[in-house]
Design a protein around this motif. Structure first.
Motif, PDB file in Angstrom:
ATOM      1  N   ASP A   1      42.445  -1.176  64.925  1.00 58.06           N
ATOM      2  CA  ASP A   1      43.175  -0.018  64.408  1.00 58.06           C
ATOM      3  C   ASP A   1      44.672  -0.305  64.368  1.00 58.06           C
ATOM      4  N   GLY A   2      45.449   0.708  64.018  1.00 54.83           N
ATOM      5  CA  GLY A   2      46.894   0.520  63.865  1.00 54.83           C
ATOM      6  C   GLY A   2      47.620   0.192  65.139  1.00 54.83           C
ATOM      7  N   THR A   3      46.913   0.274  66.278  1.00 59.61           N
ATOM      8  CA  THR A   3      47.523  -0.073  67.565  1.00 59.61           C
ATOM      9  C   THR A   3      46.979  -1.387  68.114  1.00 59.61           C
ATOM     10  N   GLY A   4      46.123  -2.044  67.326  1.00 57.54           N
ATOM     11  CA  GLY A   4      45.590  -3.332  67.752  1.00 57.54           C
ATOM     12  C   GLY A   4      44.313  -3.259  68.558  1.00 57.54           C
ATOM     13  N   GLN A   5      43.711  -2.070  68.666  1.00 56.26           N
ATOM     14  CA  GLN A   5      42.506  -1.907  69.467  1.00 56.26           C
ATOM     15  C   GLN A   5      41.263  -1.850  68.574  1.00 56.26           C
ATOM     16  N   PHE A   6      40.146  -2.360  69.105  1.00 56.39           N
ATOM     17  CA  PHE A   6      38.875  -2.236  68.415  1.00 56.39           C
ATOM     18  C   PHE A   6      38.245  -0.889  68.753  1.00 56.39           C
ATOM     19  N   LEU A   7      37.249  -0.488  67.983  1.00 59.77           N
ATOM     20  CA  LEU A   7      36.575   0.782  68.203  1.00 59.77           C
ATOM     21  C   LEU A   7      36.002   0.829  69.617  1.00 59.77           C
TER      22      LEU A   7
ATOM     23  N   SER B   1      45.927  12.199  63.703  1.00 59.18           N
ATOM     24  CA  SER B   1      46.455  11.485  62.538  1.00 59.18           C
ATOM     25  C   SER B   1      47.715  12.132  61.989  1.00 59.18           C
ATOM     26  N   PHE B   2      47.841  13.464  62.129  1.00 63.67           N
ATOM     27  CA  PHE B   2      49.019  14.165  61.607  1.00 63.67           C
ATOM     28  C   PHE B   2      50.282  13.764  62.355  1.00 63.67           C
ATOM     29  N   GLU B   3      50.124  13.239  63.568  1.00 61.39           N
ATOM     30  CA  GLU B   3      51.282  12.837  64.363  1.00 61.39           C
ATOM     31  C   GLU B   3      51.750  11.428  64.009  1.00 61.39           C
ATOM     32  N   ASN B   4      50.859  10.651  63.371  1.00 56.13           N
ATOM     33  CA  ASN B   4      51.172   9.238  63.151  1.00 56.13           C
ATOM     34  C   ASN B   4      51.403   8.855  61.691  1.00 56.13           C
ATOM     35  N   ILE B   5      50.920   9.660  60.741  1.00 53.84           N
ATOM     36  CA  ILE B   5      51.132   9.352  59.324  1.00 53.84           C
ATOM     37  C   ILE B   5      51.529  10.629  58.588  1.00 53.84           C
ATOM     38  N   ALA B   6      52.117  10.459  57.406  1.00 56.70           N
ATOM     39  CA  ALA B   6      52.603  11.598  56.627  1.00 56.70           C
ATOM     40  C   ALA B   6      51.464  12.550  56.258  1.00 56.70           C
ATOM     41  N   THR B   7      51.772  13.836  56.246  1.00 61.77           N
ATOM     42  CA  THR B   7      50.768  14.851  55.938  1.00 61.77           C
ATOM     43  C   THR B   7      50.156  14.640  54.556  1.00 61.77           C
ATOM     44  N   VAL B   8      50.994  14.248  53.583  1.00 59.03           N
ATOM     45  CA  VAL B   8      50.480  13.997  52.228  1.00 59.03           C
ATOM     46  C   VAL B   8      49.453  12.875  52.251  1.00 59.03           C
ATOM     47  N   THR B   9      49.715  11.840  53.037  1.00 60.27           N
ATOM     48  CA  THR B   9      48.768  10.732  53.163  1.00 60.27           C
ATOM     49  C   THR B   9      47.461  11.212  53.768  1.00 60.27           C
TER      50      THR B   9
ATOM     51  N   VAL C   1      35.912   2.516  54.046  1.00 58.52           N
ATOM     52  CA  VAL C   1      37.144   3.274  53.803  1.00 58.52           C
ATOM     53  C   VAL C   1      37.782   3.670  55.130  1.00 58.52           C
ATOM     54  N   VAL C   2      36.963   4.155  56.055  1.00 56.16           N
ATOM     55  CA  VAL C   2      37.477   4.573  57.359  1.00 56.16           C
ATOM     56  C   VAL C   2      38.098   3.390  58.093  1.00 56.16           C
ATOM     57  N   ALA C   3      37.430   2.239  58.018  1.00 55.93           N
ATOM     58  CA  ALA C   3      37.903   1.067  58.754  1.00 55.93           C
ATOM     59  C   ALA C   3      39.152   0.440  58.141  1.00 55.93           C
ATOM     60  N   TYR C   4      39.102   0.203  56.830  1.00 57.10           N
ATOM     61  CA  TYR C   4      40.165  -0.591  56.194  1.00 57.10           C
ATOM     62  C   TYR C   4      41.297   0.235  55.585  1.00 57.10           C
ATOM     63  N   SER C   5      41.024   1.513  55.286  1.00 59.64           N
ATOM     64  CA  SER C   5      42.058   2.327  54.638  1.00 59.64           C
ATOM     65  C   SER C   5      42.650   3.393  55.552  1.00 59.64           C
ATOM     66  N   ILE C   6      41.995   3.679  56.671  1.00 56.22           N
ATOM     67  CA  ILE C   6      42.489   4.741  57.548  1.00 56.22           C
ATOM     68  C   ILE C   6      42.842   4.200  58.927  1.00 56.22           C
ATOM     69  N   ALA C   7      41.840   3.673  59.638  1.00 50.75           N
ATOM     70  CA  ALA C   7      42.069   3.241  61.018  1.00 50.75           C
ATOM     71  C   ALA C   7      43.110   2.132  61.123  1.00 50.75           C
ATOM     72  N   SER C   8      43.202   1.292  60.101  1.00 57.12           N
ATOM     73  CA  SER C   8      44.116   0.148  60.167  1.00 57.12           C
ATOM     74  C   SER C   8      45.560   0.490  59.790  1.00 57.12           C
ATOM     75  N   LEU C   9      45.832   1.758  59.404  1.00 55.78           N
ATOM     76  CA  LEU C   9      47.204   2.150  59.089  1.00 55.78           C
ATOM     77  C   LEU C   9      48.076   2.070  60.344  1.00 55.78           C
ATOM     78  N   PRO C  10      49.330   1.666  60.204  1.00 57.99           N
ATOM     79  CA  PRO C  10      50.216   1.523  61.364  1.00 57.99           C
ATOM     80  C   PRO C  10      50.271   2.795  62.215  1.00 57.99           C
ATOM     81  N   GLY C  11      50.037   2.636  63.512  1.00 58.65           N
ATOM     82  CA  GLY C  11      50.134   3.758  64.436  1.00 58.65           C
ATOM     83  C   GLY C  11      48.881   4.598  64.558  1.00 58.65           C
ATOM     84  N   VAL C  12      47.926   4.423  63.657  1.00 55.21           N
ATOM     85  CA  VAL C  12      46.688   5.222  63.675  1.00 55.21           C
ATOM     86  C   VAL C  12      45.689   4.589  64.631  1.00 55.21           C
ATOM     87  N   THR C  13      45.027   5.412  65.435  1.00 55.84           N
ATOM     88  CA  THR C  13      43.996   4.932  66.341  1.00 55.84           C
ATOM     89  C   THR C  13      42.614   5.217  65.749  1.00 55.84           C
TER      90      THR C  13
END
Length: 491
Positions: free
Chosen positions: A64-70, A285-293, A115-127
């Motif tokens: 994820d965006g913090t370097g941790q696996f599920l 997620s609202f704390e780590n990425i833009a609301t529009v995203t 999508v969850v793995a590569y487009s969401i969880a891997s975003l910077p700061g997202v767990t």
């Protein structure tokens, strides 16, 4: 002198009263038997069981965006993910059978999990917990759309022949899935697709399974699909234990091995670890990425879930001959409610959105007509949490023939489309071809919807477009333009 009988010659003995299970699931009423439902449920399970192995390989290998696996570790934990995947699939598939009485299996959706793995969880700061929280939100939104009647109303607004095209497209799609999963079709050198290497032992397993399926089916042997799967599995086990073929490796080595899992026997029982259940953050997620995203990500998940299930339940209902004159399956709202809850349950179980599986058509091809088959499939998934070594015995190559053959059965529905009427045949054609070519049910439905609206506009038949078809087409237009929209917003 005639021999006395307990019944007059001109009378017939009354048929035995159906049991409680038969009455509850309307098994006899739908022209089925308990034995047929059990076989159909098992066939569906074997056709879907690969998700227990594949889901961990997709969501378990991405940091994820913090370097941790599920699961919060610094290394993948496939066992935990497999156990949670089977548990959620089992519970939700049983719910589908009991509450909707429909032969439909549910599990973590392929494509959605990527999508969850590569487009969401891997975003910077997202767990991973943040990403799964978005899946829960998406599922709850769809549930609201069902309870308000919107999702069902959109479904009913789709022309009957377009629903038929959706079913045919899914048939081609699952046939292609079967061919690719078995390695019979592969990426070509200079071509998009090509014939695989037919000189390998795993391909032999697939071919034997497919030929056996065809022979048993044309000879009207009961349990043809199940017998073929079990026979092909037995052949795979013998080959693996004598020739030590192994599985294809992620790095490309052992290219002639089994496509996903080699059928090796490693005990019977394995104690599952359900530690992933409940590991989600609803609003993190609202704390780590833009609301529009966040909104765009939820929308992309929602639309795929929204229409994938629509197409799947039409395909299963058509194959089971359960659709009404408008192409709608019985208890459609209950089906959609369970499917919506399953999406949220997948996020709550940290295994990605759960959705209806097109592989359920294999069980229907075996004769399943009721929710009792789903109960059987669900129980098999629950047992798989403890019996994962036995589940691993069934390789892709043994289950794939059922997908290919059911693709043929679903293809026969193409006769129900008026091909000389271009107002429906062109949207139907695009629906049918886009599904397998893009590997997406939602993309095929979107192409068909947009073509239908464009053609009606071109002919000046605006009133022939149902208001909800306008809404659905507008949603698909946004869906197809998500990439440019993100680029324009710098997301």
């Amino acid at each position: 002198m005639s021999t006395p009988t307990s019944v007059h010659e001109d009378e017939q003995a009354p048929a035995p009263a159906p049991g409680a299970i038969d009455r509850f699931f309307k098994i006899t009423e739908r022209g089925s038997t308990i034995g047929t439902e059990i076989r159909g449920g098992l066939v569906t399970f074997f056709a879907m069981a690969y998700i227990i192995v594949l889901n961990p390989l997709i969501i378990g290998t991405v940091q994820d965006g913090t370097g941790q696996f599920l699961g919060g570790g610094d290394a993948p934990d496939f066992g935990k993910i497999a156990a949670a995947t089977a548990l959620v699939a089992g519970v939700m598939t049983i719910a589908m059978g009991v509450f909707a009485n429909f032969p439909l299996g549910l599990a973590a959706g392929l494509g959605l999990n990527a999508v969850v793995a590569y487009s969401i969880a891997s975003l910077p700061g997202v767990t991973w917990a943040d990403a799964m929280g978005l899946v829960v939100i998406e599922g709850l939104i769809i549930l609201v759309l069902v309870l308000t009647g919107f999702r069902e109303a959109v479904f009913r607004a789709v022309p009957v022949e377009l629903k038929t095209a959706i079913s045919v497209g899914i048939g081609l799609f699952i046939a292609l899935i079967g061919l690719v999963n078995a390695g019979f079709v592969t990426a070509g050198s200079g071509t998009l697709l090509a014939l695989g290497n037919l000189g390998t032992w795993p391909i032999l397993v697939f071919v034997v399974g497919l030929v056996l399926t065809i022979v048993l089916w044309v000879r009207k042997v009961k349990g043809a699909l199940l017998v073929a799967i079990l026979t092909a599995t037995a052949l795979a086990v013998v080959l693996e234990n004598t020739l030590h073929i192994g599985a294809k490796a992620p790095d490309g080595s052992n290219p002639n091995g089994f496509n996903l899992n080699a059928p090796t026997f490693d005990g019977v029982v394995q104690v599952p670890d359900f530690g992933l259940i409940g590991q989600f953050s609803l609003l993190g997620s609202f704390e780590n990425i833009a609301t529009v995203t966040v909104i765009l990500l939820v929308f992309s998940l929602l639309l795929a879930d929204f229409f994938d299930t629509m197409g799947t339940m039409v395909a299963v209902g058509a194959e089971a001959r359960l659709l009404d004159a408008e192409g709608t399956p019985p208890r459609s709202r209950a089906i959609l409610v369970v499917d919506s809850i399953a999406a949220a349950a997948g996020g709550a179980g940290s295994v990605s959105s759960n959705t209806s599986f097109v592989e359920s058509t294999t069980g229907v091809g075996e004769g399943a007509r009721t929710g009792f088959a789903s109960v059987v499939t669900g129980v098999a998934f629950l047992l798989a949490t403890f019996l994962s070594p036995l589940v691993a015995l069934v390789p892709y190559e043994a289950a794939a023939p059922a997908l290919v053959f059911v693709g043929f059965l679903m293809m026969t529905q193409i006769a129900g489309i008026s091909w000389k009427n271009v107002e429906i045949s062109i949207p139907a054609f695009l629906t049918i071809i886009v599904m397998p070519f893009t590997y997406s049910i939602a993309d095929g439905i979107g192409a068909g919807f947009l073509a239908f609206v464009v053609i009606k506009l071109a002919l000046g038949k605006v009133r022939a477009i149902h208001p909800l078809m306008w809404v659905a087409s507008a949603m698909f237009l946004v869906y197809f333009l998500l990439g440019p929209i993100r680029d324009a917003l710098g997301l």
